[in-house]
Design a protein around this motif. Structure first.
Motif, PDB file in Angstrom:
ATOM      1  N   SER A  62      26.752  38.397  58.625  1.00 49.50           N
ATOM      2  CA  SER A  62      28.042  38.716  59.246  1.00 49.50           C
ATOM      3  C   SER A  62      29.151  37.839  58.688  1.00 49.50           C
ATOM      4  CB  SER A  62      27.943  38.544  60.765  1.00 49.50           C
ATOM      5  OG  SER A  62      27.062  39.485  61.337  1.00 49.50           O
ATOM      6  N   ALA A  63      28.820  36.574  58.418  1.00 50.03           N
ATOM      7  CA  ALA A  63      29.812  35.674  57.830  1.00 50.03           C
ATOM      8  C   ALA A  63      30.225  36.165  56.445  1.00 50.03           C
ATOM      9  CB  ALA A  63      29.255  34.262  57.738  1.00 50.03           C
ATOM     10  N   SER A  64      29.249  36.673  55.670  1.00 51.37           N
ATOM     11  CA  SER A  64      29.566  37.195  54.341  1.00 51.37           C
ATOM     12  C   SER A  64      30.517  38.387  54.426  1.00 51.37           C
ATOM     13  CB  SER A  64      28.279  37.618  53.626  1.00 51.37           C
ATOM     14  OG  SER A  64      28.565  38.262  52.398  1.00 51.37           O
ATOM     15  N   PHE A  65      30.215  39.319  55.325  1.00 46.87           N
ATOM     16  CA  PHE A  65      31.112  40.469  55.482  1.00 46.87           C
ATOM     17  C   PHE A  65      32.505  40.014  55.908  1.00 46.87           C
ATOM     18  CE2 PHE A  65      27.305  43.290  55.840  1.00 46.87           C
ATOM     19  CZ  PHE A  65      27.703  44.242  54.916  1.00 46.87           C
ATOM     20  N   GLY A  66      32.570  39.033  56.816  1.00 46.48           N
ATOM     21  CA  GLY A  66      33.870  38.555  57.272  1.00 46.48           C
ATOM     22  C   GLY A  66      34.674  37.909  56.154  1.00 46.48           C
ATOM     23  N   LEU A  67      34.006  37.120  55.326  1.00 45.10           N
ATOM     24  CA  LEU A  67      34.691  36.495  54.196  1.00 45.10           C
ATOM     25  C   LEU A  67      35.200  37.549  53.214  1.00 45.10           C
ATOM     26  CD1 LEU A  67      32.243  33.528  53.612  1.00 45.10           C
ATOM     27  CD2 LEU A  67      34.682  33.301  54.176  1.00 45.10           C
ATOM     28  N   ALA A  68      34.377  38.565  52.965  1.00 45.33           N
ATOM     29  CA  ALA A  68      34.808  39.628  52.055  1.00 45.33           C
ATOM     30  C   ALA A  68      35.996  40.394  52.632  1.00 45.33           C
ATOM     31  CB  ALA A  68      33.652  40.573  51.764  1.00 45.33           C
ATOM     32  N   ARG A  69      35.995  40.592  53.935  1.00 46.78           N
ATOM     33  CA  ARG A  69      37.135  41.280  54.551  1.00 46.78           C
ATOM     34  C   ARG A  69      38.397  40.424  54.446  1.00 46.78           C
ATOM     35  NH1 ARG A  69      35.469  45.891  56.552  1.00 46.78           N
ATOM     36  NH2 ARG A  69      33.351  46.133  57.354  1.00 46.78           N
ATOM     37  N   LEU A  70      38.251  39.119  54.566  1.00 44.64           N
ATOM     38  CA  LEU A  70      39.401  38.245  54.332  1.00 44.64           C
ATOM     39  C   LEU A  70      39.861  38.359  52.874  1.00 44.64           C
ATOM     40  CD1 LEU A  70      38.388  35.055  56.350  1.00 44.64           C
ATOM     41  CD2 LEU A  70      40.361  36.534  56.794  1.00 44.64           C
ATOM     42  N   GLY A  71      38.900  38.536  51.973  1.00 43.42           N
ATOM     43  CA  GLY A  71      39.252  38.746  50.575  1.00 43.42           C
ATOM     44  C   GLY A  71      40.045  40.018  50.374  1.00 43.42           C
ATOM     45  N   ARG A  72      39.668  41.066  51.114  1.00 43.32           N
ATOM     46  CA  ARG A  72      40.418  42.321  51.004  1.00 43.32           C
ATOM     47  C   ARG A  72      41.856  42.124  51.472  1.00 43.32           C
ATOM     48  NH1 ARG A  72      35.775  43.521  49.303  1.00 43.32           N
ATOM     49  NH2 ARG A  72      34.879  45.628  49.442  1.00 43.32           N
ATOM     50  N   ILE A  73      42.027  41.383  52.566  1.00 37.85           N
ATOM     51  CA  ILE A  73      43.379  41.155  53.077  1.00 37.85           C
ATOM     52  C   ILE A  73      44.199  40.347  52.071  1.00 37.85           C
ATOM     53  CG2 ILE A  73      44.752  40.145  54.928  1.00 37.85           C
ATOM     54  CD1 ILE A  73      43.100  42.665  55.675  1.00 37.85           C
ATOM     55  N   ALA A  74      43.580  39.325  51.489  1.00 41.55           N
ATOM     56  CA  ALA A  74      44.286  38.534  50.476  1.00 41.55           C
ATOM     57  C   ALA A  74      44.679  39.412  49.291  1.00 41.55           C
ATOM     58  CB  ALA A  74      43.407  37.380  50.016  1.00 41.55           C
ATOM     59  N   LEU A  76      45.275  42.659  49.342  1.00 40.93           N
ATOM     60  CA  LEU A  76      46.331  43.584  49.755  1.00 40.93           C
ATOM     61  C   LEU A  76      47.675  42.893  49.942  1.00 40.93           C
ATOM     62  CD1 LEU A  76      44.238  45.704  52.273  1.00 40.93           C
ATOM     63  CD2 LEU A  76      45.206  46.504  50.115  1.00 40.93           C
ATOM     64  N   THR A  77      47.646  41.610  50.221  1.00 43.03           N
ATOM     65  CA  THR A  77      48.896  40.868  50.407  1.00 43.03           C
ATOM     66  C   THR A  77      49.325  40.141  49.127  1.00 43.03           C
ATOM     67  OG1 THR A  77      47.644  39.015  51.355  1.00 43.03           O
ATOM     68  CG2 THR A  77      48.616  40.599  52.887  1.00 43.03           C
ATOM     69  N   GLY A  78      48.622  40.402  48.019  1.00 39.61           N
ATOM     70  CA  GLY A  78      49.043  39.895  46.723  1.00 39.61           C
ATOM     71  C   GLY A  78      48.552  38.524  46.341  1.00 39.61           C
ATOM     72  N   ASP A  79      47.651  37.927  47.125  1.00 40.62           N
ATOM     73  CA  ASP A  79      47.126  36.606  46.792  1.00 40.62           C
ATOM     74  C   ASP A  79      45.802  36.797  46.049  1.00 40.62           C
ATOM     75  OD1 ASP A  79      46.278  33.989  46.644  1.00 40.62           O
ATOM     76  OD2 ASP A  79      46.809  33.498  48.722  1.00 40.62           O
ATOM     77  N   LEU A  80      45.880  37.086  44.753  1.00 41.28           N
ATOM     78  CA  LEU A  80      44.694  37.432  43.984  1.00 41.28           C
ATOM     79  C   LEU A  80      43.735  36.257  43.835  1.00 41.28           C
ATOM     80  CD1 LEU A  80      46.192  39.684  41.159  1.00 41.28           C
ATOM     81  CD2 LEU A  80      45.448  40.295  43.455  1.00 41.28           C
ATOM     82  N   GLU A  81      44.268  35.052  43.725  1.00 45.16           N
ATOM     83  CA  GLU A  81      43.408  33.878  43.574  1.00 45.16           C
ATOM     84  C   GLU A  81      42.573  33.657  44.835  1.00 45.16           C
ATOM     85  OE1 GLU A  81      43.730  29.075  42.579  1.00 45.16           O
ATOM     86  OE2 GLU A  81      45.493  30.375  42.421  1.00 45.16           O
ATOM     87  N   ARG A  82      43.215  33.712  45.986  1.00 51.27           N
ATOM     88  CA  ARG A  82      42.466  33.533  47.231  1.00 51.27           C
ATOM     89  C   ARG A  82      41.485  34.679  47.453  1.00 51.27           C
ATOM     90  NH1 ARG A  82      45.244  31.385  52.651  1.00 51.27           N
ATOM     91  NH2 ARG A  82      45.200  29.557  51.295  1.00 51.27           N
ATOM     92  N   ALA A  83      41.877  35.886  47.067  1.00 48.82           N
ATOM     93  CA  ALA A  83      40.985  37.035  47.200  1.00 48.82           C
ATOM     94  C   ALA A  83      39.699  36.798  46.424  1.00 48.82           C
ATOM     95  CB  ALA A  83      41.673  38.303  46.707  1.00 48.82           C
ATOM     96  N   ARG A 115      40.499  44.786  38.641  1.00 52.43           N
ATOM     97  CA  ARG A 115      41.320  45.942  38.245  1.00 52.43           C
ATOM     98  C   ARG A 115      42.790  45.687  38.562  1.00 52.43           C
ATOM     99  NH1 ARG A 115      42.915  51.051  39.795  1.00 52.43           N
ATOM    100  NH2 ARG A 115      42.040  51.019  41.897  1.00 52.43           N
ATOM    101  N   ARG A 116      43.063  45.038  39.684  1.00 57.65           N
ATOM    102  CA  ARG A 116      44.454  44.736  40.033  1.00 57.65           C
ATOM    103  C   ARG A 116      45.082  43.797  38.988  1.00 57.65           C
ATOM    104  NH1 ARG A 116      47.250  44.905  45.013  1.00 57.65           N
ATOM    105  NH2 ARG A 116      45.746  46.544  45.530  1.00 57.65           N
ATOM    106  N   ARG A 117      44.257  42.919  38.393  1.00 59.27           N
ATOM    107  CA  ARG A 117      44.753  42.010  37.353  1.00 59.27           C
ATOM    108  C   ARG A 117      44.841  42.682  35.986  1.00 59.27           C
ATOM    109  NH1 ARG A 117      40.823  38.751  39.727  1.00 59.27           N
ATOM    110  NH2 ARG A 117      39.505  39.014  37.885  1.00 59.27           N
TER     111      ARG A 117
END
Length: 278
Positions: A62-74, A76-83, A115-117
């Motif tokens: 569950s922690a892994s899924f949560g971290l990946a979801r935080l990556g998706r938010i990063a 989508l908000t343009g923070d590619l390094e944090r993503a 791909r975004r990069r």
């Protein structure tokens, strides 16, 4: 919508009962709904809470899924390094738990960031093994998503025939899921291939149909997720002009078909072990 109402009610009840596992499951759904709605601040807050609770409960998948979801938010908000950081943490954690679905979710996020990069080769390399994995286990939702991403990468490389083939295959998988959002994604991908191949009327029609599908479930595409759709729309609009584009888009939204050009219907679907379109 009903899902949000039920998730909020469940979260309240689980919190009252002191059931942290149940509360975690409810908050995860609320975070996903916030992301779909484009409320990224709320989504990030909910996913951060999920990661914290999962770590305290030692629920590492569950922690892994949560971290990946935080990556998706990063992402989508343009923070590619944090993503990338979030997705890599999620990937390592999932691999440690030998949980393939969680690992796939994290790696897909890494591919989205690549791909975004503009690093299309890395995106394709990351995605291809998971396409084979989803096919092997008959996971149509995963197959449709990965084919869409491979199709977009092919389009961005200028391989419109390969892109169309991948998106058509993705559309077949999406139809098997019965999920309007999966269908919309495949149609949007096809629209991008047609717009790039100078078939703007077909592209506009497909975009209209995809928009109608998303509207049918009350989930229009948020602005941060419109990069690929906007690219197709801008190409088609530039060729057709605003009035003709709007007319074709409206026909697609109403479900009226436009014949697919022969140049994008011939040829076999390429084997996924090679570069799309080869």
């Amino acid at each position: 919508m009903a899902l949000r109402q039920h998730a909020e009610a469940a979260a309240t009840l689980f919190r009252e009962f002191g059931d942290r596992w149940g509360h975690l499951q409810s908050c995860e759904q609320l975070g996903v709904l916030a992301e779909i709605a484009g409320d990224y601040a709320a989504a990030a807050r909910l996913h951060q809470d999920c990661v914290r609770d999962a770590e305290e409960l030692q629920l590492w998948t569950s922690a892994s899924f949560g971290l990946a979801r935080l990556g998706r938010i990063a992402l989508l908000t343009g923070d590619l390094e944090r993503a990338t950081e979030y997705h890599e943490q999620a990937r390592r954690l999932a691999a440690e738990q030998s949980h393939r679905p969680a690992e796939q979710f994290a790696v897909t996020g890494l591919a989205l960031g690549a791909r975004r990069r503009g690093d299309l080769e890395t995106a394709q390399t990351l995605l291809r093994p998971w396409l084979d994995w989803n096919r092997r286990f008959g996971v149509d939702s995963g197959t449709a998503l990965i084919l869409a991403q491979l199709g977009y990468a092919a389009e961005q490389r200028g391989d419109t025939e390969g892109a169309a083939a991948l998106h058509r295959e993705g559309l077949a998988a999406a139809r098997r899921t019965g999920d309007p959002r999966a269908l919309a994604l495949a149609l949007e991908g096809l629209a991008g291939a047609h717009a790039a191949a100078d078939h703007p009327e077909r592209a506009a029609c497909l975009l209209g149909r995809a928009a109608a599908l998303r509207d049918s479930v009350g989930m229009p595409l948020p602005a941060a997720e419109r990069v690929d759709v906007d690219r197709a729309s801008e190409r088609a609009r530039a060729s057709l002009g605003e009035a003709e584009f709007a007319s074709a888009f409206a026909r697609g939204r109403a479900g009226q078909a436009v014949r697919e050009p022969d140049s994008l219907t011939a040829g076999r679907i390429p084997h996924t072990g090679a570069e799309p379109g080869r």
